[in-house]
Design a protein around this motif. Structure first.
Motif, mmCIF file in Angstrom:
data_model
loop_
_atom_site.group_PDB
_atom_site.id
_atom_site.type_symbol
_atom_site.label_atom_id
_atom_site.label_comp_id
_atom_site.label_asym_id
_atom_site.label_seq_id
_atom_site.Cartn_x
_atom_site.Cartn_y
_atom_site.Cartn_z
ATOM 1 N N ARG A 1 -49.542 47.631 32.155
ATOM 2 C CA ARG A 1 -49.056 46.525 31.328
ATOM 3 C C ARG A 1 -50.177 45.916 30.471
ATOM 4 N NH1 ARG A 1 -43.848 44.703 32.430
ATOM 5 N NH2 ARG A 1 -44.377 42.548 31.974
ATOM 6 N N VAL A 2 -51.431 46.082 30.916
ATOM 7 C CA VAL A 2 -52.549 45.641 30.079
ATOM 8 C C VAL A 2 -52.514 46.392 28.743
ATOM 9 C CG1 VAL A 2 -55.073 45.780 29.825
ATOM 10 C CG2 VAL A 2 -54.089 44.824 31.904
ATOM 11 N N LYS A 3 -52.151 47.685 28.798
ATOM 12 C CA LYS A 3 -52.077 48.474 27.555
ATOM 13 C C LYS A 3 -51.016 47.903 26.625
ATOM 14 C CE LYS A 3 -53.413 52.800 29.711
ATOM 15 N NZ LYS A 3 -52.757 53.868 30.448
ATOM 16 N N ARG A 4 -49.876 47.532 27.206
ATOM 17 C CA ARG A 4 -48.802 46.946 26.375
ATOM 18 C C ARG A 4 -49.252 45.616 25.768
ATOM 19 N NH1 ARG A 4 -43.302 46.728 29.447
ATOM 20 N NH2 ARG A 4 -42.682 45.927 27.425
ATOM 21 N N LEU A 5 -49.996 44.853 26.586
ATOM 22 C CA LEU A 5 -50.538 43.577 26.100
ATOM 23 C C LEU A 5 -51.474 43.822 24.910
ATOM 24 C CD1 LEU A 5 -51.233 40.521 26.469
ATOM 25 C CD2 LEU A 5 -52.857 41.214 28.238
ATOM 26 N N GLU A 6 -52.341 44.826 25.065
ATOM 27 C CA GLU A 6 -53.291 45.115 23.983
ATOM 28 C C GLU A 6 -52.563 45.584 22.725
ATOM 29 O OE1 GLU A 6 -57.217 46.100 26.725
ATOM 30 O OE2 GLU A 6 -55.823 47.715 26.236
ATOM 31 N N ASP A 7 -51.493 46.361 22.903
ATOM 32 C CA ASP A 7 -50.694 46.800 21.739
ATOM 33 C C ASP A 7 -50.084 45.592 21.025
ATOM 34 O OD1 ASP A 7 -51.227 49.423 22.288
ATOM 35 O OD2 ASP A 7 -49.306 49.813 23.291
ATOM 36 N N THR A 8 -49.545 44.659 21.814
ATOM 37 C CA THR A 8 -48.913 43.470 21.208
ATOM 38 C C THR A 8 -49.952 42.660 20.443
ATOM 39 O OG1 THR A 8 -47.400 43.381 23.096
ATOM 40 C CG2 THR A 8 -47.490 41.423 21.700
ATOM 41 N N ILE A 9 -51.137 42.516 21.046
ATOM 42 C CA ILE A 9 -52.189 41.725 20.396
ATOM 43 C C ILE A 9 -52.601 42.394 19.077
ATOM 44 C CG2 ILE A 9 -54.588 40.908 20.593
ATOM 45 C CD1 ILE A 9 -54.062 40.688 23.661
ATOM 46 N N ARG A 10 -52.762 43.718 19.125
ATOM 47 C CA ARG A 10 -53.141 44.459 17.907
ATOM 48 C C ARG A 10 -52.075 44.259 16.823
ATOM 49 N NH1 ARG A 10 -53.396 49.289 20.293
ATOM 50 N NH2 ARG A 10 -55.106 48.661 21.625
ATOM 51 N N LEU A 11 -50.821 44.385 17.222
ATOM 52 C CA LEU A 11 -49.719 44.253 16.259
ATOM 53 C C LEU A 11 -49.699 42.862 15.613
ATOM 54 C CD1 LEU A 11 -47.169 45.789 15.209
ATOM 55 C CD2 LEU A 11 -45.895 44.761 17.110
ATOM 56 N N SER A 12 -50.081 41.854 16.399
ATOM 57 C CA SER A 12 -50.012 40.472 15.897
ATOM 58 C C SER A 12 -51.171 40.132 14.964
ATOM 59 C CB SER A 12 -50.037 39.479 17.068
ATOM 60 O OG SER A 12 -51.372 39.350 17.561
ATOM 61 N N SER A 13 -52.240 40.932 15.020
ATOM 62 C CA SER A 13 -53.485 40.664 14.264
ATOM 63 C C SER A 13 -54.260 39.458 14.773
ATOM 64 C CB SER A 13 -53.226 40.453 12.770
ATOM 65 O OG SER A 13 -52.798 41.626 12.188
ATOM 66 N N ALA A 14 -53.903 38.915 15.926
ATOM 67 C CA ALA A 14 -54.678 37.791 16.473
ATOM 68 C C ALA A 14 -56.069 38.293 16.853
ATOM 69 C CB ALA A 14 -53.981 37.218 17.704
ATOM 70 N N SER A 15 -57.091 37.514 16.507
ATOM 71 C CA SER A 15 -58.452 37.984 16.779
ATOM 72 C C SER A 15 -59.178 37.064 17.763
ATOM 73 C CB SER A 15 -59.237 38.063 15.472
ATOM 74 O OG SER A 15 -59.215 36.797 14.854
ATOM 75 N N ASN A 16 -58.453 36.127 18.355
ATOM 76 C CA ASN A 16 -59.105 35.170 19.256
ATOM 77 C C ASN A 16 -58.603 35.301 20.692
ATOM 78 O OD1 ASN A 16 -56.557 34.267 18.631
ATOM 79 N ND2 ASN A 16 -57.103 32.099 18.669
ATOM 80 N N ILE A 17 -58.098 36.501 21.046
ATOM 81 C CA ILE A 17 -57.564 36.706 22.402
ATOM 82 C C ILE A 17 -58.464 37.658 23.176
ATOM 83 C CG2 ILE A 17 -55.598 37.492 23.777
ATOM 84 C CD1 ILE A 17 -53.810 36.938 21.316
ATOM 85 N N GLU A 18 -58.876 37.212 24.361
ATOM 86 C CA GLU A 18 -59.689 38.061 25.237
ATOM 87 C C GLU A 18 -58.830 38.472 26.433
ATOM 88 O OE1 GLU A 18 -63.522 37.367 28.162
ATOM 89 O OE2 GLU A 18 -63.235 36.010 26.476
ATOM 90 N N VAL A 19 -58.721 39.771 26.679
ATOM 91 C CA VAL A 19 -57.887 40.252 27.785
ATOM 92 C C VAL A 19 -58.717 40.314 29.064
ATOM 93 C CG1 VAL A 19 -56.580 42.239 28.664
ATOM 94 C CG2 VAL A 19 -56.357 41.546 26.260
ATOM 95 N N LEU A 20 -58.178 39.730 30.123
ATOM 96 C CA LEU A 20 -58.827 39.802 31.438
ATOM 97 C C LEU A 20 -57.937 40.648 32.334
ATOM 98 C CD1 LEU A 20 -59.496 35.955 31.979
ATOM 99 C CD2 LEU A 20 -61.078 37.620 30.976
ATOM 100 N N HIS A 21 -58.389 41.845 32.701
ATOM 101 C CA HIS A 21 -57.595 42.689 33.592
ATOM 102 C C HIS A 21 -57.936 42.321 35.033
ATOM 103 C CE1 HIS A 21 -56.762 46.897 35.397
ATOM 104 N NE2 HIS A 21 -55.821 46.036 35.694
#
Ligand code: SAM
Length: 298
Positions: free
Chosen positions: A120-140
């Motif tokens: 699900r981290v991968k899906r999260l990263e896909d969503t973030i990429r799609l949104s173009s948000a650049s201020n999100i840090e993913v913590l797995h």
């Protein structure tokens, strides 16, 4: 797998990703094909007629629009993060609410998006990429293992907690009940009760954990469940701890008239959406505290 039949009565909601496109431009484009109006409650949310098919619509494919229901869109809006804040999304994949937070914060500040499940981290990263948000840090990792005393979280002032839940307020889960194992009775009932108890135990732990972060002023808790045990009961059990930290329940969307089940004093602050009337059963609670600097937290 059961496939949900198209719901011909449910309006199609789309949230404009204001990091990529403004609402008026989105409406102008959508109106070439659809009848569109603005939702009267959630900013940046548009309503299209039931059955509007947007799955391969270019503005959806490029992340300018997100297919996100009304109740789901109410959660980040209830938290109302300000631009520049540091916000933690505790259970974040697939990330619809995470990128909504980013849009509400106008791409400024910082969002920490925690997710336990590697796939699900991968899906999260896909969503973030799609949104173009650049201020999100993913913590797995496990939200419960984040140490509130860690300096990395000392400036977190808002937490969105949308933990795993039974999903009993969504159409897909309701269809499960058509399966023979569910219809058969006793064994399935016990499994369901055990599952609900386990979920509720996690939800309570996660909520108490969220409230323990030293600088947090706002915590939103949400589920897509209709079960009291995952909703009002969780809030009721955590309320004494919340109050000891200086939090009180606030009233998200005060103009919304479906509130919590009247099972404890203060449950009128809670928000429910109705499975039948609103087509999905969601639950939202909002904790706030003022004067966090005077509490002597260290
Ligand atoms: N907020 C998301 C959205 O709107 O797109 C949906 C979140 S979903 C209801 C709950 C998520 O929490 C799942 O992806 C699950 O893997 C994750 N999760 C469950 N337990 C967790 C934990 N202890 N720490 C972090 N994430 C967890």
């Amino acid at each position: 797998d059961l496939i949900a039949p198209p719901d011909v009565t449910k309006p199609r909601y789309v949230r404009v990703n204001t990091l990529k496109m403004d609402v008026d431009s989105a409406m102008l484009e959508l109106r070439k094909q659809f009848v569109v109006k603005k939702d009267d409650l959630v900013p940046d949310l548009l309503i299209l007629p039931p059955g509007s098919d947007l799955h391969d619509y270019p503005l959806v494919m490029n992340g300018s629009l997100f297919l996100q229901g009304k109740a789901s869109s109410m959660v980040a809006a209830a938290l109302a993060p300000k631009p520049g804040w540091k916000v933690l999304d505790a259970c974040s994949a697939p990330g619809n609410k995470t990128v909504h937070l980013a849009a509400l914060m106008k791409g400024t500040g910082r969002i920490l998006a925690c997710e336990l499940n590697k796939e699900r981290v991968k899906r999260l990263e896909d969503t973030i990429r799609l949104s173009s948000a650049s201020n999100i840090e993913v913590l797995h990792g496990d939200f419960l293992n984040l140490d509130p005393k860690d300096p990395a979280y000392s400036e977190v002032c808002a937490i969105l907690l949308d933990p795993s839940c039974s999903g009993s307020g969504t159409a897909a889960e309701r269809l499960d009940y058509l399966l023979p194992s569910h219809a058969a009775g006793h064994a399935a009932d016990i499994t369901d009760v055990e599952r609900l108890n386990k979920l509720a135990a996690f939800q309570k732990k996660a909520l108490a954990h969220a409230l323990s972060f030293p600088a947090v002023e706002r915590v939103v808790y949400s589920t897509c469940s209709i079960n009291q045990i995952e909703n009002e009961d969780v809030i009721k059990s955590v309320l004494p701890v919340a109050e000891s930290y200086g939090f009180r329940l606030a009233t998200p969307f005060a103009q919304w008239n479906r509130r919590g089940l009247p099972v404890f004093e203060g449950s009128e602050h809670l928000l429910r959406t109705d499975l039948v009337e609103d087509k999905e059963g969601f639950f939202i609670a909002l904790f706030v505290r003022e004067n966090v600097d005077n509490l002597g937290n260290s």
